[in-house]
Design an enzyme around this catalytic site. Structure first.
Site, short mmCIF file in Angstrom:
data_model
loop_
_atom_site.label_atom_id
_atom_site.label_comp_id
_atom_site.label_asym_id
_atom_site.label_seq_id
_atom_site.Cartn_x
_atom_site.Cartn_y
_atom_site.Cartn_z
N SER A 219 0.97 -0.92 -0.23
CA SER A 219 -0.37 -0.22 0.08
C SER A 219 0.74 1.09 0.18
CB SER A 219 -0.68 -0.56 1.08
OG SER A 219 -2.26 0.85 0.74
N GLU A 337 -8.95 -5.20 -4.22
CA GLU A 337 -9.01 -4.64 -3.82
C GLU A 337 -10.07 -3.45 -3.57
OE1 GLU A 337 -5.97 -3.90 -2.89
OE2 GLU A 337 -4.65 -4.48 -3.88
N HIS A 438 -7.52 -5.78 -0.16
CA HIS A 438 -6.45 -5.19 0.18
C HIS A 438 -5.73 -5.70 1.89
CE1 HIS A 438 -3.41 -1.79 -0.61
NE2 HIS A 438 -4.06 -1.35 0.62
#
Length: 522
Positions: A219, A337, A438
Site C-alpha cells: 500500500s 482491492e 487490500h
C-alpha cells in the site's frame, strides 16, 4: 463465537509472551554497531536473533521537527534492543492494525532486525520492509509484519517506523527557505532513506550483505518503494524492489502534488487550525495538538509530493523516461482491492444498473468502458464493478508503474495477482463471501497467519509458504523462481504479459486485463 477486539488481542499476546518467557527464558545476545552495542534475544526455538527498537536517526523533536533525519548520538554501555520503538504520531484510523509497541510518539525513528541464528556470518540478502497505512497510520510492531518466520528462509529482515501525516509530509515556505535543497515535505521518505543508509553502514555486522538489499512494502509502503526507485537520494542503496498494491504514478490528466501547492495548503491549514502559520510557533506546539487538528473531519491531506529534491518530477515523467533506479521489480496487487458498492452505490448490482452507472461515471466514454470491463450477466457485472473499484483505488497506478518499468527499466519485471481468499470468521454474517481484500497478502508473505484470528486451512498455509519462497528467492537473486515452485515467467510483451496468479493452484497465464488499464490510461 465473539471476535477478538484489538485490546483483547493485545492482552492475549501479552499473556502468551509472559507465559513463554516464564517457561523458557530467552537467551540474550549482544551486537556491536556503528553507534554502540545493542542487546537482543534469540527466539525460544533457537532459530532467530531479534533486535528491536534500534535508533537509526536522532529523535525528530523540538528544533528537529520537520527537519531531514539527523545522525544518532552514539551511546556507551549496552543499549537494550528487546522491544519495539514507539510508532509515529497517528490516530486510530484502520481497524485491522494491531500494535505491539508502547504507543505513538514524535520520537519514532527506530528499526528492527531479524536474522537466522544458524547463519550469523553468511553475507545474507537483506529485505527492508516499509509498512503501509496511507502515510497516516501503521508501524513496524504489527504482529502480521514480524520478520522472524520470513528470515528463516535465509534472509535478514529489517523494518522501520517513519514520520507520517503532518509530521512527515508537511511542506512550508519557511521550511523550503531553510532547506539546503530549496525543498520541503517528504520527511517520511527521507526517514526511510536514512534507514537504508543505516542498513548500508551496519548490516554487515549482523551477517548481511549491504550490496544485496531488497526494499519491499504494501500500500503506502509499495508507493514508497516506487518513489524510492524514482528518488535520486536513494540511488545505490538497494538492488531490488518489491511492490504490493501501490505505485508512484498518477492517473491520466492528473499529477502528483507540487511543493508550491503543498506549501499553500499548509499555510492555509495551520492559520485556520492554530491562528498562525509561523514555523517557530508550529514547532513550539505540542505534538498531540498538531495531531488532533489533523484528525478532525474532513481530514487534511499531508502526503508525499513532488518537492524537487527527493522527488524531482512526477512518476510518469521519471519512469516514462527511464530515470528511475534500474533494478529488478516484482509487483502486483490483490483481487479484491475495491468493492462493487463504489460503482453501484445503493443500487442492486445487475447488468441493467451496470450500464446505467457506466454512463453516470464515464459519459460518452461509457461504451468503451463497457467493452474494457465487459459483462454479460449480473454476476459478471458485479465482478467487473469490483474490478473497476480496485483499479480506481490502487491497481491502475501499480499497473502503470510495472508497465513503465517493463518499457524503460532494462531489468526483469515480474507481475502477480494475489487471489487467495481469506477464510470466514466464525461470526461472519450469513451470506458473506470469501474475498482477497487490500492488505490481506501481508500475513501470507511474512508466514504469520496465526497473527490473525481466522480458521486458516491447508490451502492458506500452502500459499503462504509459496509466497514467502518467491519473495525471498527474488531477494537472493532477482528471480522468484526456485525448486518446487510453479514457474513464474517475466512480465514481457513478447510472452503475452505473463501474470502469476497466487492461490492454492498457482500458475502463470497471459494477462487478460490489459484492455482495462489501457482504457483508464487514455
Amino acid at each position: 463465537m465473539t471476535s477478538l477486539t484489538p485490546k483483547t488481542f493485545r492482552l492475549l499476546g501479552f499473556i502468551t509472551m509472559v507465559t513463554t518467557l516464564h517457561a523458557q527464558p530467552l537467551r540474550h545476545v549482544q551486537q556491536r554497531i556503528a553507534d554502540g552495542t545493542i542487546e537482543g534475544v534469540v527466539s525460544a526455538d533457537g532459530k532467530v536473533r531479534t533486535f528491536k527498537g534500534i535508533p537509526y536517526a536522532a529523535p525528530p523533536v523540538g528544533p528537529l521537527r520537520w527537519k531531514p533525519p539527523q545522525p544518532v548520538t552514539p551511546w556507551t554501555g549496552v543499549r537494550p534492543a528487546l522491544d519495539y520503538g514507539p510508532r509515529a504520531m497517528q490516530g486510530r484510523i484502520f481497524d485491522d492494525m494491531v500494535f505491539h509497541d508502547t504507543g505513538p510518539s514524535e520520537d519514532c525513528l527506530y528499526l528492527n532486525v531479524w536474522l537466522p541464528e544458524d547463519q550469523p556470518h553468511a553475507k545474507l540478502p537483506v529485505m527492508v520492509w516499509i509498512h503501509g497505512g496511507g502515510f497516516v497510520a501503521g508501524a513496524s510492531s504489527e504482529p502480521r509484519q514480524d520478520g522472524g518466520n520470513l528470515c528463516k528462509l535465509g534472509v535478514i529482515v529489517v523494518s522501520m517506523n517513519y514520520r507520517m501525516g503532518i509530521f512527515g509530509f508537511m511542506a512550508h515556505p519557511e521550511l523550503t527557505q531553510e532547506s539546503g535543497h530549496h525543498a520541503s515535505g517528504n520527511y517520511g521518505l527521507m526517514d526511510i532513506i536514512a534507514s537504508l543508509h543505516w542498513v548500508h553502514d551496519n548490516i554487515a555486522a549482523f551477517g548481511g550483505d549491504p550490496d544485496n538489499v531488497t526494499i519491499f512494502g504494501e500500500s503506502a509502503g509499495s508507493w514508497a518503494v516506487s518513489a524510492l526507485m524514482a528518488a535520486p537520494p536513494a540511488r545505490g542503496l538497494f538492488q531490488r524492489a518489491i511492490g504490493e498494491s501501490g505505485g508512484f504514478v498518477a492517473d491520466p490528466g492528473q499529477s502528483e502534488e507540487t511543493r508550491a501547492d503543498a506549501e499553500q495548503f499548509a499555510v492555509d491549514f495551520t492559520k485556520s487550525a492554530f491562528g498562525t502559520s509561523s514555523l517557530a510557533a508550529l514547532r513550539a506546539l505540542p505534538a498531540q495538538k498538531l495531531l488532533d487538528a489533523t484528525l478532525k473531519k474532513p481530514r487534511p491531506h499531508f502526503s508525499a509530493i513532488v518537492d524537487g529534491y527527493v522527488l524531482p518530477a512526477d512518476g510518469r515523467s521519471i519512469f516514462g523516461t527511464g530515470q528511475q533506479a534500474h533494478v529488478p521489480l516484482l509487483a502486483g496487487w490483490n483481487r479484491d482491492e475495491g468493492n462493487y458498492h463504489s460503482f453501484f452505490g445503493d443500487d442492486d448490482p445487475t447488468l441493467v444498473t451496470y450500464a446505467l452507472h457506466a454512463v453516470q461515471h464515464f459519459g460518452d466514454r461509457a461504451a468503451r468502458f463497457l467493452k474494457a470491463y465487459a459483462a454479460t450477466t449480473d454476476a459478471e457485472a458485479k465482478r467487473a464493478a469490483a474490478d473497476w473499484a480496485g483499479d480506481d483505488f490502487i491497481a491502475f497506478g501499480t499497473w502503470k508503474w510495472i508497465d513503465l518499468c517493463r518499457l524503460t527499466g532494462g531489468q526483469p519485471v515480474y507481475r502477480y495477482h494475489f487471489e487467495q481468499t481469506l477464510p470466514l470468521a466464525a461470526d461472519a454474517p450469513a451470506g458473506a463471501e470469501r474475498i482477497a481484500p487490500h492488505a490481506s497478502d501481508i500475513e501470507f508473505i511474512f508466514r504469520t497467519l496465526p497473527s490473525r484470528h481466522l480458521p486458516w486451512g491447508p490451502d492458506e498455509r500452502v500459499v503462504s509458504e509459496m509466497m514467502a519462497k518467491y519473495w525471498t528467492n527474488f531477494a537472493k537473486a532477482g528471480n522468484p523462481n526456485g525448486p518446487g515452485l510453479p514457474e513464474w515467467p517475466r512480465y514481457d510483451a513478447n510472452d503475452g504479459y505473463q501474470v502469476m496468479h497466487l492461490n492454492a493452484h498457482a500458475a502463470a497465464a497471459p494477462a487478460t486485463d490489459r484492455a482495462r488499464y489501457e482504457f483508464l490510461d487514455r
